[in-house]
Scaffold this motif. Structure first.
Motif, PDB file in Angstrom:
ATOM      1  N   LEU A  55      -3.480 -12.049 -30.980  1.00 54.85           N
ATOM      2  CA  LEU A  55      -2.629 -12.604 -32.025  1.00 54.85           C
ATOM      3  C   LEU A  55      -1.722 -13.726 -31.531  1.00 54.85           C
ATOM      4  N   HIS A  56      -1.288 -14.514 -32.507  1.00 56.66           N
ATOM      5  CA  HIS A  56      -0.414 -15.643 -32.223  1.00 56.66           C
ATOM      6  C   HIS A  56       0.952 -15.374 -32.814  1.00 56.66           C
ATOM      7  N   ILE A  57       1.971 -15.513 -31.982  1.00 62.04           N
ATOM      8  CA  ILE A  57       3.334 -15.415 -32.487  1.00 62.04           C
ATOM      9  C   ILE A  57       4.034 -16.671 -31.994  1.00 62.04           C
ATOM     10  N   GLY A  58       4.201 -17.622 -32.906  1.00 60.61           N
ATOM     11  CA  GLY A  58       4.758 -18.902 -32.490  1.00 60.61           C
ATOM     12  C   GLY A  58       3.864 -19.524 -31.429  1.00 60.61           C
ATOM     13  N   LYS A  59       4.447 -19.953 -30.304  1.00 59.63           N
ATOM     14  CA  LYS A  59       3.619 -20.590 -29.275  1.00 59.63           C
ATOM     15  C   LYS A  59       3.038 -19.584 -28.288  1.00 59.63           C
ATOM     16  N   VAL A 112      -1.250 -13.788 -27.551  1.00 58.25           N
ATOM     17  CA  VAL A 112      -1.445 -12.580 -26.741  1.00 58.25           C
ATOM     18  C   VAL A 112      -2.739 -11.875 -27.103  1.00 58.25           C
ATOM     19  N   ASP A 113      -3.346 -11.337 -26.076  1.00 61.04           N
ATOM     20  CA  ASP A 113      -4.486 -10.449 -26.257  1.00 61.04           C
ATOM     21  C   ASP A 113      -4.010  -9.094 -25.739  1.00 61.04           C
ATOM     22  N   ARG A 170      -4.329  -7.414 -22.139  1.00 61.60           N
ATOM     23  CA  ARG A 170      -3.024  -7.678 -21.526  1.00 61.60           C
ATOM     24  C   ARG A 170      -2.960  -9.083 -20.923  1.00 61.60           C
ATOM     25  N   ARG A 171      -3.339 -10.055 -21.775  1.00 59.78           N
ATOM     26  CA  ARG A 171      -3.246 -11.446 -21.332  1.00 59.78           C
ATOM     27  C   ARG A 171      -2.364 -12.196 -22.296  1.00 59.78           C
ATOM     28  N   ALA A 172      -1.577 -13.126 -21.751  1.00 61.27           N
ATOM     29  CA  ALA A 172      -0.706 -13.895 -22.634  1.00 61.27           C
ATOM     30  C   ALA A 172      -0.672 -15.348 -22.205  1.00 61.27           C
ATOM     31  N   LEU A 173      -0.635 -16.226 -23.220  1.00 61.23           N
ATOM     32  CA  LEU A 173      -0.510 -17.659 -22.975  1.00 61.23           C
ATOM     33  C   LEU A 173       0.675 -18.160 -23.789  1.00 61.23           C
ATOM     34  N   SER A 174       1.460 -19.035 -23.186  1.00 61.39           N
ATOM     35  CA  SER A 174       2.522 -19.662 -23.946  1.00 61.39           C
ATOM     36  C   SER A 174       2.300 -21.158 -23.819  1.00 61.39           C
ATOM     37  N   ASP A 175       2.168 -21.851 -24.952  1.00 63.45           N
ATOM     38  CA  ASP A 175       1.843 -23.282 -24.902  1.00 63.45           C
ATOM     39  C   ASP A 175       0.623 -23.520 -24.022  1.00 63.45           C
TER      40      ASP A 175
END
Ligand code: CA
Length: 226
Positions: free
Chosen positions: A129-133, A136-137, A141-146
């Motif tokens: 899912l996307h929350i703002g920038k 997350v998966d 347990r992976r996360a990307l910001s910008d």
């Protein structure tokens, strides 16, 4: 249809629970002892755990704590004759999602079971899912910001997962301390604020004016996905 593990040693109750759950289309595995439950759980986690506390070979609270320490997010509904407020608080602190004192009515139990399963389905469907920038998966347990990988600590994951499961709801700092940190509300509520600011840095364009992880004055926080 969900896989439900029922850990209960009262034969009469097991019979009526098993029949009711099956009548609602669920697949039920029953065990009467903690050791048996631990063996089954090693082979995989169910969609829901119905857990008695007073069991012949120990206390269900211990199993609940173990699972949470291992990071399991399986919903746990405790069924117990210990109906006092203190016992209920102990159960929730041990990581139970809900707590039903015996004797209970089957329709109430089923309503709670369905509520927990709904939340879980949402959680599974929302693995990505996307929350703002922030992207997350949750399952990986992976996360990307910008578009850049961010490393979240175990506590940050627990906090984010909890907020995601309860998105749209206002959650108090006390509840977060109890459920995410598993410590008493007497400890520093400031801790929560520090972690919230970290999550905000990853999801908000402007952390000073949050759009997604908003503060509700005097109460706590609320996560809006949009
Ligand atoms: Ca029992």
């Amino acid at each position: 249809m969900a896989d439900i593990l029922l850990v209960e040693d009262d034969a009469t109750l097991v019979l009526s629970l098993e029949m009711t759950l099956q009548a609602h289309g669920h697949h039920v595995i029953v065990c009467r002892r903690l050791a048996e439950a631990r063996d089954i759980l090693k082979g995989g986690l169910p969609d829901l755990l119905l857990l008695d506390l007073g069991l012949p070979d120990g206390d269900g609270l211990d199993l609940c704590q173990e699972l949470r320490q291992q990071g399991a997010i399986t919903p746990i509904l405790m069924l117990t004759a210990r109906g006092t407020l203190g016992a209920r608080v102990d159960g929730l602190r041990a990581g139970a999602d809900d707590y039903l004192p015996k004797p209970f009515d089957l329709p109430e139990l089923m309503a709670r079971v369905e509520a927990l399963l709904r939340r879980r389905r949402w959680h599974q469907g929302g693995g990505d899912l996307h929350i703002g920038k922030l992207h997350v998966d949750l399952s990986q347990r992976r996360a990307l910001s910008d578009e850049e990988a961010v490393h979240l600590t175990d506590l940050e994951w627990r906090l984010l997962t909890y907020l995601v499961e309860r998105r749209g709801e206002v959650i108090s700092r006390d509840e977060l301390l109890r459920r995410v940190w598993q410590s008493s509300p007497e400890s520093q509520t400031r801790t929560v604020d520090v972690f919230i600011s970290r999550l905000r840095r990853w999801m908000e364009e402007d952390s000073a004016k949050p759009r997604y992880l908003i503060s509700v004055r005097g109460v706590g926080y609320c996560l809006n996905q949009d």
